[in-house]
Design an enzyme around this catalytic site. Structure first.
Site, PDB file in Angstrom:
ATOM      1  N   ASP A  13       5.840   4.478   2.909  1.00 14.12           N
ATOM      2  CA  ASP A  13       4.508   5.068   3.044  1.00 14.12           C
ATOM      3  C   ASP A  13       4.536   6.575   3.279  1.00 14.12           C
ATOM      4  O   ASP A  13       3.675   7.123   3.958  1.00 14.12           O
ATOM      5  CB  ASP A  13       3.722   4.358   4.164  1.00 14.12           C
ATOM      6  CG  ASP A  13       3.721   2.864   3.983  1.00 14.12           C
ATOM      7  OD1 ASP A  13       3.606   2.418   2.830  1.00 14.12           O
ATOM      8  OD2 ASP A  13       3.862   2.128   4.975  1.00 14.12           O
ATOM      9  N   LYS A  16       4.837   8.447  -1.688  1.00 12.08           N
ATOM     10  CA  LYS A  16       5.556   8.418  -2.961  1.00 12.08           C
ATOM     11  C   LYS A  16       4.582   8.329  -4.138  1.00 12.08           C
ATOM     12  O   LYS A  16       4.806   8.939  -5.176  1.00 12.08           O
ATOM     13  CB  LYS A  16       6.518   7.217  -2.997  1.00 12.08           C
ATOM     14  CG  LYS A  16       7.602   7.282  -1.925  1.00 12.08           C
ATOM     15  CD  LYS A  16       8.498   6.056  -1.957  1.00 12.08           C
ATOM     16  CE  LYS A  16       7.799   4.785  -1.513  1.00 12.08           C
ATOM     17  NZ  LYS A  16       7.421   4.748  -0.070  1.00 12.08           N
ATOM     18  N   GLY A  40       2.928  -0.542  -1.433  1.00 11.21           N
ATOM     19  CA  GLY A  40       1.520  -0.161  -1.505  1.00 11.21           C
ATOM     20  C   GLY A  40       1.462   1.334  -1.662  1.00 11.21           C
ATOM     21  O   GLY A  40       1.797   2.065  -0.744  1.00 11.21           O
ATOM     22  N   HIS A  41       1.132   1.797  -2.868  1.00 11.73           N
ATOM     23  CA  HIS A  41       1.085   3.229  -3.136  1.00 11.73           C
ATOM     24  C   HIS A  41      -0.353   3.649  -3.388  1.00 11.73           C
ATOM     25  O   HIS A  41      -1.034   3.040  -4.212  1.00 11.73           O
ATOM     26  CB  HIS A  41       1.919   3.587  -4.364  1.00 11.73           C
ATOM     27  CG  HIS A  41       3.346   3.145  -4.267  1.00 11.73           C
ATOM     28  ND1 HIS A  41       4.134   3.421  -3.174  1.00 11.73           N
ATOM     29  CD2 HIS A  41       4.127   2.437  -5.115  1.00 11.73           C
ATOM     30  CE1 HIS A  41       5.339   2.912  -3.373  1.00 11.73           C
ATOM     31  NE2 HIS A  41       5.355   2.290  -4.531  1.00 11.73           N
ATOM     32  N   GLN A 223       9.397   1.087  -1.164  1.00 10.69           N
ATOM     33  CA  GLN A 223      10.018   1.104   0.170  1.00 10.69           C
ATOM     34  C   GLN A 223      10.761   2.426   0.403  1.00 10.69           C
ATOM     35  O   GLN A 223      10.343   3.431  -0.135  1.00 10.69           O
ATOM     36  CB  GLN A 223      10.935  -0.097   0.389  1.00 10.69           C
ATOM     37  CG  GLN A 223      10.203  -1.419   0.406  1.00 10.69           C
ATOM     38  CD  GLN A 223       9.773  -1.893  -0.960  1.00 10.69           C
ATOM     39  OE1 GLN A 223      10.560  -1.975  -1.881  1.00 10.69           O
ATOM     40  NE2 GLN A 223       8.504  -2.203  -1.115  1.00 10.69           N
TER      41      GLN A 223
HETATM   42  P1  GDP Z   1       3.680   5.365  -0.508  1.00 11.34           P
HETATM   43  O1  GDP Z   1       3.837   3.921  -0.222  1.00 11.34           O
HETATM   44  O2  GDP Z   1       4.909   6.151  -0.196  1.00 11.34           O
HETATM   45  O3  GDP Z   1       3.191   5.649  -1.892  1.00 11.34           O
HETATM   46  O4  GDP Z   1       2.572   5.910   0.501  1.00 11.34           O
HETATM   47  P2  GDP Z   1       1.168   5.198   0.893  1.00 11.34           P
HETATM   48  O5  GDP Z   1       0.226   5.389  -0.246  1.00 11.34           O
HETATM   49  O6  GDP Z   1       1.401   3.834   1.397  1.00 11.34           O
HETATM   50  O7  GDP Z   1       0.736   6.062   2.156  1.00 11.34           O
HETATM   51  C1  GDP Z   1       0.544   7.440   2.092  1.00 11.34           C
HETATM   52  C2  GDP Z   1      -0.903   7.783   2.453  1.00 11.34           C
HETATM   53  O8  GDP Z   1      -0.994   9.167   2.726  1.00 11.34           O
HETATM   54  C3  GDP Z   1      -1.897   7.519   1.350  1.00 11.34           C
HETATM   55  O9  GDP Z   1      -3.110   7.125   1.936  1.00 11.34           O
HETATM   56  C4  GDP Z   1      -2.033   8.870   0.667  1.00 11.34           C
HETATM   57  O10 GDP Z   1      -3.303   9.031   0.021  1.00 11.34           O
HETATM   58  C5  GDP Z   1      -1.912   9.794   1.836  1.00 11.34           C
HETATM   59  N1  GDP Z   1      -1.317  11.114   1.561  1.00 11.34           N
HETATM   60  C6  GDP Z   1      -0.276  11.435   0.745  1.00 11.34           C
HETATM   61  N2  GDP Z   1       0.055  12.746   0.887  1.00 11.34           N
HETATM   62  C7  GDP Z   1      -0.778  13.241   1.839  1.00 11.34           C
HETATM   63  C8  GDP Z   1      -0.910  14.529   2.467  1.00 11.34           C
HETATM   64  O11 GDP Z   1      -0.182  15.466   2.195  1.00 11.34           O
HETATM   65  N3  GDP Z   1      -1.874  14.638   3.435  1.00 11.34           N
HETATM   66  C9  GDP Z   1      -2.698  13.605   3.781  1.00 11.34           C
HETATM   67  N4  GDP Z   1      -3.611  13.805   4.741  1.00 11.34           N
HETATM   68  N5  GDP Z   1      -2.596  12.394   3.216  1.00 11.34           N
HETATM   69  C10 GDP Z   1      -1.645  12.217   2.272  1.00 11.34           C
HETATM   70  P1  IMO Z   2       5.966   1.295   0.229  1.00 14.39           P
HETATM   71  O1  IMO Z   2       6.564   1.257  -1.161  1.00 14.39           O
HETATM   72  C1  IMO Z   2       6.346   0.141   4.400  1.00 14.39           C
HETATM   73  C2  IMO Z   2       8.520  -3.581   5.249  1.00 14.39           C
HETATM   74  C3  IMO Z   2       7.733  -4.736   5.825  1.00 14.39           C
HETATM   75  C4  IMO Z   2       8.820  -5.392   6.667  1.00 14.39           C
HETATM   76  C5  IMO Z   2      10.070  -5.204   5.833  1.00 14.39           C
HETATM   77  C6  IMO Z   2      10.454  -6.421   5.002  1.00 14.39           C
HETATM   78  O2  IMO Z   2       4.489   1.260   0.235  1.00 14.39           O
HETATM   79  O3  IMO Z   2       6.553   2.403   1.028  1.00 14.39           O
HETATM   80  P2  IMO Z   2       9.435  -7.498   2.807  1.00 14.39           P
HETATM   81  O4  IMO Z   2       8.083  -8.094   2.529  1.00 14.39           O
HETATM   82  O5  IMO Z   2       9.783  -6.355   1.907  1.00 14.39           O
HETATM   83  O6  IMO Z   2      10.514  -8.526   2.862  1.00 14.39           O
HETATM   84  O7  IMO Z   2       9.325  -6.911   4.309  1.00 14.39           O
HETATM   85  O8  IMO Z   2       9.809  -4.100   4.969  1.00 14.39           O
HETATM   86  N1  IMO Z   2       7.990  -3.027   3.990  1.00 14.39           N
HETATM   87  C7  IMO Z   2       7.340  -1.851   3.891  1.00 14.39           C
HETATM   88  N2  IMO Z   2       6.955  -0.971   4.845  1.00 14.39           N
HETATM   89  N3  IMO Z   2       6.093   0.426   3.104  1.00 14.39           N
HETATM   90  C8  IMO Z   2       6.497  -0.435   2.139  1.00 14.39           C
HETATM   91  O9  IMO Z   2       6.409  -0.135   0.832  1.00 14.39           O
HETATM   92  C9  IMO Z   2       7.120  -1.651   2.514  1.00 14.39           C
HETATM   93  N4  IMO Z   2       7.615  -2.713   1.843  1.00 14.39           N
HETATM   94  C10 IMO Z   2       8.156  -3.537   2.751  1.00 14.39           C
HETATM   95  O10 IMO Z   2       6.655  -4.290   6.597  1.00 14.39           O
HETATM   96  O11 IMO Z   2       9.002  -4.669   7.858  1.00 14.39           O
HETATM   97 MG    MG Z   3       2.980   2.428   0.914  1.00 15.26          MG
END
Ligand code: GDP
Ligand code: IMO
Ligand code: MG
Length: 430
Positions: A13, A16, A40-41, A223
């Protein structure tokens, strides 16, 4: 030429999805090489917000060929739900390619994931419950079902039989569940065979040809480093190779094809699920980061655990992945702090550790040693050059850069596409 790998440097998170989207207009292929719909992106384009799980974030960029590589585990029901949902919003999904060697998450994998977690009780991993671990376990155990198997019912049936054999013993005798039948499983999987067939390809051939022809290929990790099966905080990890090496095995290209490795890293740290987290905050500062950073899981909606930036982890991620560049995200969230602590080393039972202890017990005992940085109060969400940042924010960024030994090539100052400070070009030859 350029093969670009993009990985998470912390526990996921990091942003990416946004970083991939940022490069979208300049790349020809975006390849997901590990994980499945546990990811979850979030990608924000204008007023539209997309949450992607199984599909590579590059699917949102017109002209990009999205690829699901052999290292991914595919839940077919989710694949089509996600495709239908974004098609309905006007996104062209017709170019998607899926590796025939990618493994399938069957309904019994989801069942096993959930019952195992329940059975583990206090020792649970806190998985996303999507069947990820059990699907990879079957792959390693050599009883997995692959995309190609969908196109020969006889083979599919035989493989499902093999996979269910032990599982039903486990489900019925240990977990007190009903047995899953071969018929219901085969019927469920075959529902998707015709629809997925045109997408299935030898994606290794396709990607190598593209690289030969000078196309730019982005390999996007799900991840992150600390959740990697080998290099993460085992056993509190996911079941795939989320680090840069996974891009190679998970897509069928050689390591000589990779020109740069981008690590995406948040200006603080979050984690979802169980497991050690040295800089975790349990006070109002943690609550502040969670609230202002919107730190709730995109996949499960769980509140993310929040803590300060950990430079030991950044250095570790730089080493394990061979990072060439860092994208620092969410710097804007730190605005309004008197002091911003950064963990520079750990104290493990009285001994200072500058490197990540890979001994599980030592890491569980690690207490952060903090260095305090002066905070800033100015709204930085409109800054588009490094010089526009308040001087204390500049110092913070420079310090993180120095501590990780990797240049920071872009800084995120908000979720929107244009809320970014570019510093160095992210697509470059080695
Ligand atoms: P990922 O799993 O690595 O793709 O990241 P997620 O989407 O799960 O979580 C990142 C969150 O931060 C999302 O809600 C993005 O919209 C938000 N985000 C990404 N870059 C920035 C930033 O520079 N500033 C802020 N405030 N939010 C950001
Ligand atoms: P993104 O791509 C954050 C965590 C789960 C759990 C562990 C194992 O959005 O960064 P699993 O279901 O993969 O066997 O769970 O990994 N986990 C993540 N945490 N971001 C993710 O993906 C994750 N994908 C799995 O919460 O601790
Ligand atoms: Mg994510």
């Amino acid at each position: 030429m350029p093969g670009v790998v993009l990985v998470g440097a912390q526990w996921g998170d990091e942003g990416k999805g946004k970083a991939t989207d940022l490069l979208g207009s300049r790349v020809d292929y975006v390849v997901k090489f590990n994980g499945g719909n546990n990811a979850g992106h979030t990608v924000v384009i204008g007023n539209e917000k997309y949450a992607l799980h199984l599909l590579p974030s590059g699917i949102l960029s017109p002209g990009v060929i999205p690829v699901i590589g052999n290292g991914v585990v595919v839940d077919l029901e989710v694949l089509f739900q996600e495709l239908d949902a974004i098609s309905a919003r006007g996104v062209d999904t017709s170019r998607l390619l899926v590796s025939g060697s990618a493994h399938i998450i069957a309904p019994y994998h989801r069942t096993v994931d959930k019952v195992t977690e329940r059975f583990l009780g206090k020792r649970r991993i806190g998985t996303t419950g999507r069947g990820i671990g059990p699907a990879y376990a079957d792959k390693i155990n050599r009883v997995g079902i692959r995309m190609w198997d969908l196109f020969d019912e006889k083979i599919l049936r035989a493989k499902v039989e093999g996979a269910l054999d032990q599982k039903n013993h486990l489900l019925v005798k240990i977990y007190n569940r009903r047995a899953i039948t071969v018929d219901e499983t085969v019927e469920e999987l075959l529902k998707y065979a015709d629809r997925v067939r045109p997408m299935v390809a030898d994606t290794s051939v396709e990607l190598n040809k593209a690289l030969d022809a000078g196309r730019t290929v982005l390999f996007e990790a799900g991840q992150a480093t600390m959740l990697d099966i080998d290099h993460g905080t085992y056993p509190f990890v996911t079941s795939s190779s989320a680090t840069a090496g996974g891009a190679v095995t998970g897509s069928g290209i050689g390591p000589t094809r990779v020109d740069s490795v981008i690590g995406v890293i948040k200006a603080y740290t979050t984690r979802v699920g169980e497991g050690p987290f040295p800089t975790e905050l349990f006070d109002d500062k943690g609550e502040f980061l969670r609230k202002s950073g919107g730190e709730y899981g995109v996949t499960t909606g769980r509140p993310r655990r929040c803590g300060w930036y950990d430079a030991v982890i950044a250095r570790y991620a730089a080493r394990i992945n061979g990072l060439t560049d860092l994208v620092l995200t969410k710097l804007d969230i730190l605005t309004g702090m008197e002091k911003v602590p950064v963990c520079v080393a750990y104290d493990v039972d009285g001994v200072r550790h500058d490197e990540m202890p890979t001994d599980q017990t030592a890491f569980h005992h690690a207490k952060p040693i903090y260095e305090q940085f002066d905070g800033w109060w100015e709204d930085i969400s409109h800054a588009r050059t490094f010089e526009e940042l308040p001087v204390n924010a500049q110092r913070y960024v420079r310090a993180l850069e120095e501590m990780s030994g990797t240049r920071i090539s872009a800084i995120g100052v908000g979720p929107a596409r244009d809320q970014i400070i570019p510093i160095h070009d992210l697509i470059h030859p080695r």
